[in-house]
Design an enzyme around this catalytic site. Structure first.
Site, PDB file in Angstrom:
ATOM      1  N   ASP A 103      -1.686  -1.731  -2.096  1.00  0.00           N
ATOM      2  CA  ASP A 103      -0.133  -1.199  -1.937  1.00  0.00           C
ATOM      3  C   ASP A 103      -0.111  -0.737  -0.531  1.00  0.00           C
ATOM      4  O   ASP A 103      -1.025  -0.639   0.341  1.00  0.00           O
ATOM      5  CB  ASP A 103      -0.300   0.043  -3.117  1.00  0.00           C
ATOM      6  CG  ASP A 103       1.330   0.375  -3.113  1.00  0.00           C
ATOM      7  OD1 ASP A 103       2.277  -0.131  -2.671  1.00  0.00           O
ATOM      8  OD2 ASP A 103       1.362   1.227  -4.086  1.00  0.00           O
ATOM      9  N   ASP A 138       9.593  -2.355  -8.097  1.00  0.00           N
ATOM     10  CA  ASP A 138       9.238  -1.192  -8.759  1.00  0.00           C
ATOM     11  C   ASP A 138      10.096  -1.054  -9.860  1.00  0.00           C
ATOM     12  O   ASP A 138       9.864  -0.215 -10.737  1.00  0.00           O
ATOM     13  CB  ASP A 138       9.228   0.019  -7.686  1.00  0.00           C
ATOM     14  CG  ASP A 138       7.705   0.401  -7.290  1.00  0.00           C
ATOM     15  OD1 ASP A 138       6.843  -0.364  -7.658  1.00  0.00           O
ATOM     16  OD2 ASP A 138       7.684   1.324  -6.452  1.00  0.00           O
TER      17      ASP A 138
END
Ligand code: DGJ
Length: 747
Positions: A487, A557
């Site tokens: 990430d 997301d």
């Protein structure tokens, strides 16, 4: 001199100094001009090779505003389409490169010296790129140009693939003299198109609504998209544009795609001049870029991948999909069927302990899920997003048996274990910060801004890369980890490095990327069997650069099924389904609070790398049964989804925007899956049918759950009548946010 493969060829016409690059369906032609620079002649549908293309050269019409060479009144670069143009000698358009010299001059003169044509494709220094597996897959042309005054070499690389209608380009500067040069612009590609009868398509958006399709007509002047975010190509603009003819549709017409294999600051721009010529340039964003080139130093640009299609946007996408899936993504996971995963993020956020994770794993096993991914919160004192990035050791309060203990228990249940990292970042509340406050990107004496309470490690420094490598290596060598979610959640501000001298500060953003790529290279080489999924607050770094190291990316997301239709549709312009992480999440959805059915959530997520992301321990038996069926369905069709040809059928960006549809067809056309989605219910909407693509017109297909059979030609011309579907099908089509999934196979 020419080199040929089955479909691709590169010819050199010695007498006229012309190069003809032929792909399966395109020709790309340029020549050595009389000033020894390179002039562009043609890029478009394949044409025959011939001994001379002089008749394609244009140098009129001149106007009163044209400047020309003193010794040759007829010669002006303003009138010439060029390959890798410079600024300041009769051409007023934005150039492909710019070099500031010791005397302050920005004028250059790179002249053709020599070239090589050879089979295969060389690697780029320290940068990701497409590749060949054997020499017969591509042909490369390498040109050497030289500027005698500044003793600098310019290498231009062109590769044509045999199997794909794709051409790659990159450039490299080598300073062979004694001057200190400053490179302030070094684009990867420049193409001057004859006309401007094009629309520019790009993929733009924001966090949680990435890669929405935008189309605008080209106008005189500059139209561009870019990233200045430093750490990412960004969710705001993807490093991709396409020029399509106004009449080009999804399935018909001419389109030229430009995609940059890079994950940081980029610029993609089209400048339409007063003659209607369209200059496309793409590369590292010259804004805030300044690279010092001392004697014997070189600078390599990233690779641009240019695709030609006369089969519409879908044709272009299929070329990118196949090229990126098979000759950009690497490692054993490139071709392997990916595991169905459960990710803990939306299930627990930071609030978990070993027991909770094991309970999730237990249910996962019951359902047929194959991989448990422990997301953020497992290390240091990380109970919220304010601390511990950089302290990559397990939080013993949450995980008394450490990562290895947990991973082994999960393995013992017959499941694989995966782990989240955000290796590029540091929290001020961390041991790492106490030890190395100078490792942050920062400018002395200036405010330091944060993003999500975190700061960026200076990846331009070798010692930082080595330290982070050893931290990750410690964990990976100690625990049975099968998957890493990589990430990255913030962008660069106060861009400065305490490790670089003043004259190299303008290099930081690119050096950061080179550092990141070197770390990923080292880790993926040592741990080839670990599946990497890249992520940047979702799809903030969904680019070909990251795909080289991680064959899949967390697409967004935003896990809401309706929003995902747009995100996945836009992403499919360039990126294959095998690269798109897509999860079924809980309702009300955590990003937009919409409630959609479990069926629709799965029907969208099937068209990607499938997984789940919510607390599955709270499911009812009924829901568990639905999920078991979803997993069975996905497993049964997974190879087709990962490797088939993708067709977009109905767009969320055009037409009614209320219906979306797409499908994937196996290479042998014997199997296919189509997804149809209707967003809002409509009163008396008229007759509806779904027309399919890509099938074999002569094959007879059975659609699972429907009584009759269809020939491919029926399905691709008449289609499936949606109103006449009976029973369960009809029920599925009631209300808002509904979907149907059709699985087809030949008899
Ligand atoms: C951002 C990612 O996109 C999410 O999926 C999750 O991993 C969080 N970061 C964790 O902090």
């Amino acid at each position: 001199m020419s080199v040929r493969l089955n479909h691709a060829a590169i010819f050199f016409n010695e007498k006229t100094g012309e190069f003809h690059l032929q792909g399966r369906n395109f020709s790309y032609i340029f020549k050595i001009l009389k000033n020894n620079q390179l002039g562009h002649l043609y890029f478009g549908k394949k044409i025959h090779h011939r001994d001379s293309f002089s008749h394609l050269f244009t140098i009129s019409p001149r106007s009163n505003t044209t400047c020309q060479y003193e010794e040759d009144e007829s010669f002006s670069l303003e009138l010439i389409k060029q390959e890798y143009p410079s600024f300041g000698t009769t051409d007023f358009r934005e150039p492909a490169f710019q070099i500031i010299q010791e005397n302050g001059s920005r004028i250059t003169n790179f002249e053709y010296i020599k070239h090589k044509i050879f089979k295969g494709k060389p690697k780029l220094d320290g940068l990701p790129s497409t590749y060949t597996e054997n020499e017969d897959e591509a042909i490369t042309l390498e040109l050497v140009l030289y500027d005698h005054l500044i003793e600098t070499e310019l290498n231009l690389f062109y590769t044509v693939f045999d199997r794909f209608d794709a051409l790659t380009r990159s450039a490299k500067f080598v300073n062979k003299g004694n001057q200190r040069l400053s490179l302030t612009r070094a684009m990867s590609v420049n193409i001057d198109f004859f006309d401007s009868n094009f629309e520019m398509l790009h993929l733009s958006g924001a966090w949680a609504r990435e890669r929405h399709v935008k189309i605008r007509k080209l106008e005189q002047g500059i139209q561009s998209i870019s990233s200045t975010r430093g750490t990412a190509s960004s969710p705001h603009h993807n490093p991709f544009i396409a020029l399509k003819r106004p009449e080009t549709t999804e399935h018909q017409g001419e389109v030229f795609g430009f995609s940059l294999v890079y994950s940081g600051n980029f610029l993609a721009q089209v400048e339409v001049d007063h003659y209607g010529v369209s200059r496309v340039t793409m590369g590292i964003n010259p804004f805030d870029f300044n690279w010092l080139l001392k004697k014997n130093e070189s600078f390599q640009t990233p690779e641009a991948v240019i695709v030609y299609s006369d089969q519409g946007l879908n044709g272009m996408s299929q070329i990118y999909h196949e090229l990126y899936r098979t000759r950009l993504a690497r490692g054993p996971w490139r071709d392997k069927i990916r595991p169905i995963l459960i990710n803990t993020w939306e299930a627990t956020y930071f609030d978990f302990d070993e027991e909770k994770i094991l309970n999730i794993a237990k249910t996962a096993k019951e359902l047929g899920i194959e991989l448990v991914v422990l997301d953020d919160g497992w290390f240091g004192n990380r109970n919220d997003d304010k601390t511990s990035l950089g302290d990559w050791f397990p939080n013993k309060k949450k995980l008394p048996n450490g990562i290895s203990g947990l991973a082994k228990k999960i393995n013992d249940m017959g499941l694989k274990f995966g782990l989240w990292f955000e290796p590029e970042m540091i929290s001020k509340a961390s041991n790492l910060y106490k030890k190395h406050p100078d490792w942050l990107i920062q400018v002395p004496g200036r405010r330091l801004s944060h993003g999500r309470n975190q700061y960026i490690l200076d990846f331009s420094r070798k010692e930082v890369i080595e330290y982070i490598y050893s931290m990750i290596d410690n964990i990976l060598s100690d625990a049975p980890i099968s998957y890493i979610k990589w990430d990255m959640n913030r962008y660069m501000t106060e861009i400065g490095s305490l490790g670089l001298p003043p004259e190299r500060q303008g290099e930081l953003s690119h050096r950061y990327l080179l550092g990141l790529y070197s770390l990923l290279e080292k880790l993926t080489s040592k741990y080839p069997d670990i599946l990497f999924e890249s992520c940047a607050s979702g799809g903030g770094r969904f680019d070909p650069g990251m795909l080289y190291y991680a064959p899949q990316t967390w697409t967004s997301d935003n896990t809401d099924a309706v929003e995902r239709l747009k995100v996945q549709y836009g992403t499919s312009m360039v990126y294959p389904l095998s690269s798109m992480g897509a999860h079924v999440s809980g309702v009300p959805n955590h990003q937009v609070h919409r409630i959609t059915s479990l069926n629709t959530r799965a029907a969208v997520a099937y068209f990607g790398i499938f997984g789940y992301e919510f607390d599955i321990t709270k499911l009812s038996e009924r829901e568990k049964n639905i999920i078991r069926k979803q997993i069975d369905f996905y497993k049964k069709h997974q190879e087709l989804i990962q490797t088939g040809k993708f067709y977009r059928l109905l767009s969320p960006f055009t037409g009614t925007k209320n219906e979306v549809a797409w499908m994937v067809v196996s290479r042998d056309q014997k199997e296919a899956i189509a997804g149809y989605y209707r967003i809002l219910a409509e009163p008396l909407p008229g007759f509806k049918k779904l027309v399919l693509k890509g099938l074999n017109p002569d094959f007879e297909y059975k659609i699972e759950g429907l009584p009759q059979t269809y020939f491919g030609d029926e399905l691709m011309n008449f289609g499936i009548l949606l109103d006449e579907l009976g029973g369960n099908w009809k029920k599925e089509l009631t209300g808002d946010f509904v979907s149907l999934v059709f699985a087809l196979h030949t008899l």
